[in-house]
Design a protein around this motif. Structure first.
Motif, short mmCIF file in Angstrom:
data_model
loop_
_atom_site.label_atom_id
_atom_site.label_comp_id
_atom_site.label_asym_id
_atom_site.label_seq_id
_atom_site.Cartn_x
_atom_site.Cartn_y
_atom_site.Cartn_z
N GLN A 104 0.91 -1.26 -0.04
CA GLN A 104 -0.06 -0.12 -0.05
C GLN A 104 0.78 1.26 -0.03
OE1 GLN A 104 -2.60 2.06 -0.57
NE2 GLN A 104 -4.13 0.47 0.38
N VAL A 122 -5.48 -2.52 8.78
CA VAL A 122 -5.84 -3.36 7.92
C VAL A 122 -5.53 -2.81 6.41
CG1 VAL A 122 -8.23 -3.06 7.58
CG2 VAL A 122 -7.36 -5.12 7.07
N LEU A 123 -5.79 -1.44 6.46
CA LEU A 123 -5.74 -0.79 5.03
C LEU A 123 -4.05 -0.66 4.48
CD1 LEU A 123 -7.05 0.91 2.77
CD2 LEU A 123 -6.80 2.98 4.38
N HIS A 132 -1.69 -9.93 6.86
CA HIS A 132 -2.91 -9.04 6.44
C HIS A 132 -4.07 -10.10 5.85
CE1 HIS A 132 -4.96 -6.86 2.88
NE2 HIS A 132 -5.36 -6.37 3.98
N ARG A 178 -8.10 -10.18 7.33
CA ARG A 178 -9.04 -10.01 6.49
C ARG A 178 -10.28 -11.27 6.70
NH1 ARG A 178 -9.93 -6.27 1.88
NH2 ARG A 178 -11.28 -7.70 1.62
N ALA A 201 -11.52 5.22 5.07
CA ALA A 201 -12.12 4.23 4.12
C ALA A 201 -13.52 3.88 3.87
CB ALA A 201 -11.25 2.90 4.37
N GLY A 202 -14.22 3.95 5.08
CA GLY A 202 -15.58 3.67 5.15
C GLY A 202 -16.50 4.77 5.47
N THR A 252 -15.65 7.82 2.54
CA THR A 252 -15.92 7.68 1.05
C THR A 252 -17.67 7.24 0.97
OG1 THR A 252 -15.75 5.21 1.88
CG2 THR A 252 -14.10 6.01 0.46
N THR A 253 -18.31 6.56 1.52
CA THR A 253 -19.85 6.53 1.65
C THR A 253 -20.28 7.71 1.54
OG1 THR A 253 -19.36 4.32 2.78
CG2 THR A 253 -21.65 5.12 2.47
N LEU A 272 -5.63 5.00 -6.66
CA LEU A 272 -4.90 3.92 -5.57
C LEU A 272 -3.60 4.05 -5.94
CD1 LEU A 272 -7.56 0.83 -5.96
CD2 LEU A 272 -7.37 2.61 -4.08
N ARG A 286 0.32 2.15 -5.08
CA ARG A 286 1.02 0.87 -4.65
C ARG A 286 2.78 1.14 -4.98
NH1 ARG A 286 -3.17 0.07 -2.87
NH2 ARG A 286 -4.39 -1.99 -3.08
N SER A 319 -14.17 0.70 -8.61
CA SER A 319 -14.56 1.70 -7.48
C SER A 319 -14.21 1.31 -6.02
CB SER A 319 -16.01 2.49 -7.62
OG SER A 319 -16.00 3.26 -8.72
N PHE A 320 -14.25 -0.09 -5.83
CA PHE A 320 -13.96 -0.79 -4.54
C PHE A 320 -12.79 -1.38 -4.44
CE2 PHE A 320 -18.90 -0.99 -4.20
CZ PHE A 320 -18.90 0.09 -2.92
N HIS A 338 -6.46 -5.97 -0.95
CA HIS A 338 -7.16 -4.76 -0.19
C HIS A 338 -8.50 -4.25 -0.70
CE1 HIS A 338 -3.68 -3.59 2.34
NE2 HIS A 338 -2.88 -3.81 1.09
N CYS A 345 -12.25 -3.69 -1.01
CA CYS A 345 -12.96 -3.12 0.16
C CYS A 345 -13.87 -4.23 0.70
CB CYS A 345 -13.86 -2.01 -0.45
SG CYS A 345 -15.09 -1.23 0.60
N PRO A 346 -13.88 -4.58 2.06
CA PRO A 346 -14.75 -5.45 2.43
C PRO A 346 -16.23 -4.96 2.82
CG PRO A 346 -13.13 -4.58 4.27
CD PRO A 346 -12.95 -3.84 2.89
C1 HEM Z 1 -19.28 4.18 -1.54
C2 HEM Z 1 -18.29 3.73 -0.27
C3 HEM Z 1 -16.83 2.92 -0.36
C4 HEM Z 1 -15.87 3.02 -1.37
C5 HEM Z 1 -16.12 3.95 -2.68
C6 HEM Z 1 -14.85 2.23 -0.82
C7 HEM Z 1 -13.77 2.03 -1.45
C8 HEM Z 1 -12.44 1.45 -1.11
C9 HEM Z 1 -11.50 1.06 -1.86
C10 HEM Z 1 -11.05 1.58 -3.28
C11 HEM Z 1 -10.72 0.19 -1.00
C12 HEM Z 1 -9.29 -0.16 -1.64
C13 HEM Z 1 -8.02 0.50 -1.22
C14 HEM Z 1 -7.03 0.06 -1.76
O1 HEM Z 1 -6.79 -0.94 -2.50
O2 HEM Z 1 -5.88 0.70 -1.32
C15 HEM Z 1 -11.40 0.28 0.14
C16 HEM Z 1 -10.79 -0.48 1.26
C17 HEM Z 1 -11.28 -0.66 2.68
N1 HEM Z 1 -12.62 -0.28 2.80
FE1 HEM Z 1 -14.11 0.60 1.60
N2 HEM Z 1 -15.39 1.77 0.52
C18 HEM Z 1 -16.53 2.11 0.56
C19 HEM Z 1 -17.25 1.86 1.78
C20 HEM Z 1 -16.56 1.24 2.89
C21 HEM Z 1 -17.28 0.97 4.25
C22 HEM Z 1 -18.93 1.53 4.56
C23 HEM Z 1 -16.50 0.16 4.89
C24 HEM Z 1 -16.58 -0.26 6.38
C25 HEM Z 1 -17.78 -0.34 7.04
C26 HEM Z 1 -15.16 0.10 4.36
C27 HEM Z 1 -14.14 -0.36 4.92
C28 HEM Z 1 -12.98 -0.64 4.21
C29 HEM Z 1 -11.79 -1.25 4.75
C30 HEM Z 1 -11.59 -1.50 6.28
C31 HEM Z 1 -10.88 -1.15 3.71
C32 HEM Z 1 -9.30 -1.65 3.89
C33 HEM Z 1 -9.31 -3.27 3.24
C34 HEM Z 1 -7.98 -3.72 3.21
O3 HEM Z 1 -7.03 -2.95 3.10
O4 HEM Z 1 -7.74 -4.88 3.43
N3 HEM Z 1 -15.23 0.66 3.05
N4 HEM Z 1 -12.56 0.78 0.04
#
Ligand code: HEM
Length: 410
Positions: A64, A83-84, A91, A95, A238-239, A242-243, A289, A291, A351-352, A357, A359-360
């Motif tokens: 990351q 975790v991010l 990791h 997860r 992250a959570g 974004t939302t 993103l 890396r 987008s996720f 990594h 998005c969970p």
């Molecule tokens: C529209 C809403 C959201 C978008 C667009 C979004 C987008 C992302 C993206 C693109 C990543 C990947 C990051 C990477 O690869 O470097 C990510 C990771 C993550 N997101 Fe989301 N996210 C959203 C909502 C949420 C919600 C609601 C939660 C928790 C309640 C959440 C928790 C996380 C976590 C913990 C990670 C890190 C996972 C890891 O690195 O293993 N996200 N998100």
């Protein structure tokens, strides 16, 4: 032949709305276009193609480099990373262990009721006041839902939303002088208040009585308070951040396009989620993103193999990937409810994210957006009084919508 940049073209036949009426992308201002894979003069690799980006995200030899991960890694002291920022086997294990908190079944049993009640309360508040800043309502919704998952439920909700917003609104302090000292002190103060008023009470309550949430899980794993605080801050970015932006941007499209709004309100849940996925593809909240390559990475593109050498910084442009016609089809810069992406391509494109990594919280994010938006958009006479102002959020490298005033009634 690989098209050098996402092109605009006529909408697919079969799109329910004619091309001229399709809702057009709103947030991509200033995004640079370019070839699917390229290296700049500073040695940074820029990847914009869909399959090329996915290949980087799925490669084993990266770490990351976004969300200020590299600045945080330079800070003194040894800490287990959130975790991010995690990598490797630790990791992967983390997860797997938290995956149960994010499944559709857990969401339905654990948070759906909460989402509905909270969305009802926010919409009732808007009706009572006659007008409101939608970006602020969306923030409260996003903060409260993610707080349930994380376990930040032992402090006053609205005060916490403000503290969380402040804690991820940190500026990098100037290196020297009084200005640097003041900014660093301010940053510490913001974090300290979030810890004292929100995180510490949550840890104490869960040390006595563990629950099904992230903080309880971290306590069981022996995490220290500072490590739990860091995890909570990254969930904030992250959570929650974004939302919040996604809810606002989706509402903007749906309010400006009465036919789209009508279609959304008349659809079943599955189709509503599909429409939200298409809007998220069009408006990726996390625009880039990053890396760092830890080994050489081979990326196939248009019949050529690019080798990204170990040590390189890689900038993955999600506006590019999500607008790549090879993956998502025609009219990539418009919202098309009949879009059929290429096999293996998610309807929300990247987008996720993807790979380790990914998005969970993807399902939770769409579910809560849907629950809030169905209630909001069903209000008769709801209209935009002032469209949002658009700026850049440096932490998530994406858009920020603020001062978005909506009104109901006369
Ligand atoms: C529209 C809403 C959201 C978008 C667009 C979004 C987008 C992302 C993206 C693109 C990543 C990947 C990051 C990477 O690869 O470097 C990510 C990771 C993550 N997101 Fe989301 N996210 C959203 C909502 C949420 C919600 C609601 C939660 C928790 C309640 C959440 C928790 C996380 C976590 C913990 C990670 C890190 C996972 C890891 O690195 O293993 N996200 N998100």
């Amino acid at each position: 032949v690989v098209p050098p940049t996402p092109r605009e073209s006529r909408a697919k036949p079969g799109c329910p709305v004619s091309a001229g009426n399709l809702s057009r992308q709103k947030t991509a201002r200033g995004e640079s276009l370019g070839p699917p894979v390229a290296r700049d003069e500073q040695g940074v690799w820029h990847v914009r193609g869909y399959s090329e980006t996915r290949a980087v995200l799925r490669a084993d030899s990266t770490v990351q480099a976004g969300f200020r991960a590299e600045q945080v890694a330079r800070m003194p002291g040894t800490m287990r990373p959130p975790v991010l920022y995690g990598r490797g086997e630790a990791h992967r294990q983390q997860r797997t262990e938290i995956a149960r908190l994010f499944t559709p079944v857990t969401t339905a049993a654990g948070y759906r009721r909460f989402m509905e009640t909270f969305a009802d309360a926010l919409v009732a508040e808007l009706v009572g006041r006659g007008r409101a800043d939608l970006s602020e309502l969306a923030m409260r919704m996003a903060v409260q839902v993610a707080a349930q998952v994380v376990g930040l439920t032992n402090s006053r909700a609205d005060d916490m939303a403000k503290r969380i917003e402040a804690s991820f609104d940190q500026k990098a302090p100037p290196r020297r002088g009084l200005a640097g000292l003041l900014e660093a002190t301010r940053n510490h103060w913001r974090l300290a208040t979030f810890y004292l008023f929100d995180v510490r009470p949550a840890i104490r309550a869960r040390t006595r009585t563990p629950r099904e949430d992230v903080i309880s899980h971290l306590i069981a794993k022996g995490y220290r308070d500072l490590e739990i605080l860091t995890e909570c801050v990254t969930y904030g970015a992250a959570g929650m951040a974004t939302t919040r932006e996604f809810i606002a941007v989706a509402a903007w499209h749906l309010l400006e396009h009465p036919k789209l709004r009508e279609k959304f309100l008349g659809a079943k849940e599955k189709e509503r989620h599909a429409l939200l996925h298409e809007l998220l593809r069009l408006e990726p909240v996390v625009g880039h993103l990053y890396r760092r390559a830890t080994g050489n990475i081979a990326v196939e593109s248009g019949g050529r193999t690019f080798t990204i050498p170990a040590g390189s910084l890689i900038d993955l442009h999600l506006y590019g990937t999500n607008g790549d016609e090879r993956a998502v089809g025609e009219a990539p810069l418009h919202a098309c409810t009949a879009r059929r992406p290429a096999p293996g391509v998610q309807p929300y494109a990247l987008s996720f994210g993807d790979g380790s990594h990914r998005c969970p919280g993807a399902f939770i994010a769409i579910q809560e957006s849907d629950i809030f938006l169905t209630r909001l958009l069903a209000l008769p006479g709801l209209r935009i009084e002032k469209p949002p102002t658009l700026s850049l959020n440096e932490v998530v490298a994406g858009y920020e919508l603020r001062d978005f005033i909506v009104a109901v009634g006369r």
